[in-house]
Design an enzyme around this catalytic site. Structure first.
Site, PDB file in Angstrom:
ATOM      1  N   THR A  29       0.872  -1.144   0.055  1.00  0.00           N
ATOM      2  CA  THR A  29       0.025  -0.117   0.009  1.00  0.00           C
ATOM      3  C   THR A  29       0.958   1.245  -0.019  1.00  0.00           C
ATOM      4  O   THR A  29       0.202   2.377  -0.326  1.00  0.00           O
ATOM      5  CB  THR A  29      -0.839  -0.058   1.240  1.00  0.00           C
ATOM      6  OG1 THR A  29       0.016  -0.187   2.515  1.00  0.00           O
ATOM      7  CG2 THR A  29      -1.823  -1.052   1.153  1.00  0.00           C
ATOM      8  N   ASP A  30       2.181   1.112   0.361  1.00  0.00           N
ATOM      9  CA  ASP A  30       2.779   2.243   0.452  1.00  0.00           C
ATOM     10  C   ASP A  30       3.021   3.197  -0.612  1.00  0.00           C
ATOM     11  O   ASP A  30       3.098   4.145  -0.649  1.00  0.00           O
ATOM     12  CB  ASP A  30       4.300   2.248   1.362  1.00  0.00           C
ATOM     13  CG  ASP A  30       5.085   0.827   0.566  1.00  0.00           C
ATOM     14  OD1 ASP A  30       4.622   0.092  -0.140  1.00  0.00           O
ATOM     15  OD2 ASP A  30       6.201   1.050   1.204  1.00  0.00           O
ATOM     16  N   ALA A 111      15.402 -11.563   4.565  1.00  0.00           N
ATOM     17  CA  ALA A 111      14.067 -12.036   5.271  1.00  0.00           C
ATOM     18  C   ALA A 111      12.778 -11.339   5.188  1.00  0.00           C
ATOM     19  O   ALA A 111      11.941 -11.299   5.663  1.00  0.00           O
ATOM     20  CB  ALA A 111      14.370 -12.606   6.572  1.00  0.00           C
ATOM     21  N   GLY A 112      12.991 -10.121   4.429  1.00  0.00           N
ATOM     22  CA  GLY A 112      11.780  -9.094   4.403  1.00  0.00           C
ATOM     23  C   GLY A 112      11.670  -8.413   5.378  1.00  0.00           C
ATOM     24  O   GLY A 112      10.756  -7.905   5.970  1.00  0.00           O
ATOM     25  N   SER A 115      16.273  -5.183   6.116  1.00  0.00           N
ATOM     26  CA  SER A 115      17.854  -4.921   6.470  1.00  0.00           C
ATOM     27  C   SER A 115      18.398  -3.847   5.802  1.00  0.00           C
ATOM     28  O   SER A 115      19.265  -3.185   6.286  1.00  0.00           O
ATOM     29  CB  SER A 115      18.551  -6.144   6.239  1.00  0.00           C
ATOM     30  OG  SER A 115      18.455  -6.378   4.828  1.00  0.00           O
ATOM     31  N   ASP A 164       9.606   1.297   4.878  1.00  0.00           N
ATOM     32  CA  ASP A 164      10.512   0.676   5.314  1.00  0.00           C
ATOM     33  C   ASP A 164      11.529   1.772   6.169  1.00  0.00           C
ATOM     34  O   ASP A 164      12.191   1.730   7.495  1.00  0.00           O
ATOM     35  CB  ASP A 164      11.672  -0.020   4.619  1.00  0.00           C
ATOM     36  CG  ASP A 164      10.818  -1.378   3.925  1.00  0.00           C
ATOM     37  OD1 ASP A 164       9.781  -1.577   4.322  1.00  0.00           O
ATOM     38  OD2 ASP A 164      11.456  -1.788   3.009  1.00  0.00           O
TER      39      ASP A 164
END
Length: 376
Positions: A29-30, A111-112, A115, A164
């Site tokens: 959605t971002d 890993a989502g 990072s 993120d």
């Protein structure tokens, strides 16, 4: 041992840490100007810096043992996340002092769990410290996520949204970050799972995951194309009440599914925030599960490992479970009773073994603080 404790001995001019994140709800959605609800992990990337007399910058990774030096040339690989921040600060008019940087991290890579954003945001923090110490202007925390996103989009080449970087920078301990990705307005929403007798279990499926892929970019393009056809700035401008009318204007069935996911996912974020404000944490579980089903069926970004982890967690008592992150691998979040996370994790491991999947990792996380200064 914390990530920061693995830095080389000695004094530094600046040391900052930025966390990885999980997204409680609000996936893809971002970049549609919508809503997201991430929280910061206790796992962090630490970046330390020392000013240097020679022009240019070096960055050394504790994980790889590699040192990369750069000035104006394009950098590839993991060091691009650092060089991209130097580039974007200079593009914004900041005189970035030459420096040697060191990076160490306990955020699981690939890993989502964001990072890359953790590297970017910690790097930006130490460089802003050096800029200020050299007489340059400060850069308020609220403005940093947009610059870090630009570095990832334009320098690294990953078409990510702003979630993120915002989560890594702005989150507070004990809260989830309700972020409007259009206005960048934020609200710290209380999310004290321990007080409610609950836990958030993260299951790392170990299925490979990468944002810089044609699949991720294709979904973003599909959303942008749909917005143009619907005559709106972004899919954020289509609400659930107008969804059926919007879908009727689209001829392509794949595009219809993509739009349905984004519009309903935005509403699930709003419903989750309402539940948390009311202190009804268990009600979030069904919204998480509906989010996963939408990612699986309409956005088509899940893989057998994450679908198996969600199914088994629900069968063994989770209130809800969903994949988190960009998709095609990565991690699953499960909202579980505090005293049941070990048994649920064990059941998932057994199911993975039965299906011939690589063994997953699992750990419990608590909402933690965003970018913070480290005393060394």
């Amino acid at each position: 041992m914390t990530a920061g404790s693995r830095l080389p001995e000695g004094s530094y001019d600046a040391v900052w840490a930025s966390p990885g994140r999980v997204n409680l709800i609000g996936e893809h959605t971002d970049y549609n100007d919508g809503f997201v609800l991430p929280f910061a992990l206790p796992h962090s990337t630490v970046v330390a810096a020392r000013r240097r007399a020679e022009p240019g910058w070096t960055v050394t990774s504790e994980q790889t043992g590699e040192t990369v030096a750069f000035q104006d040339e394009k950098v590839e690989g993991w060091a691009a996340y650092v060089a991209g921040i130097v580039w974007v600060l200079r593009e914004a008019g900041h005189d970035v002092p030459p420096a040697d940087l060191w990076i160490t991290s306990d955020v699981p890579f690939g890993a989502g769990l964001s990072s890359s954003a953790a590297i970017e945001c910690a790097t930006m923090a130490v460089l802003v410290d050096l800029i200020r110490a050299s007489g340059g202007a400060d850069l308020p925390m609220q403005l940093r996520p947009r610059l870090a996103q630009r570095a990832e989009n334009e320098y690294v080449g990953a078409p990510t949204g702003i979630m993120d970087q915002a989560a890594s920078t702005l989150c507070r301990a004990g809260h989830a970050l309700f972020l409007d990705c259009r206005s960048l307005a934020t609200e710290q929403v209380p999310f004290d799972v321990a007080e409610a007798g609950l836990a958030v279990l993260v299951i790392d499926s170990k299925a490979p995951h990468a944002h810089v892929t044609s699949e991720y970019a294709a979904r973003r393009r599909s959303c942008e194309d749909a917005a143009k056809l619907l005559g709106v700035t972004a899919l954020r401008d289509v609400d659930v009440a107008g969804l059926d009318d919007a879908l009727a204007q689209l001829d392509d069935e794949v595009m219809r599914r993509r739009v349905r996911h984004v519009v309903t996912e935005d509403q699930r974020v709003l419903d989750t925030v309402a539940a948390l404000r009311a202190g009804n944490l268990r009600a979030v579980g069904s919204l998480m599960t509906a989010s996963h089903e939408s990612m699986r069926d309409d956005y088509e970004i899940t893989v057998p490992q994450v679908d198996t982890a969600v199914r088994v967690a629900l069968e063994h008592g989770a209130y809800g479970a969903r994949m988190t992150g960009g998709g095609f691998g990565g991690c699953v979040l499960a909202l579980v009773n505090e005293d049941e996370h070990e048994s649920i994790a064990a059941a998932v491991r057994e199911a993975f073994a039965a299906n011939g999947f690589a063994p997953p990792d699992s750990f419990v996380v608590t909402p933690s603080a965003g970018t913070r200064k480290i005393s060394r």
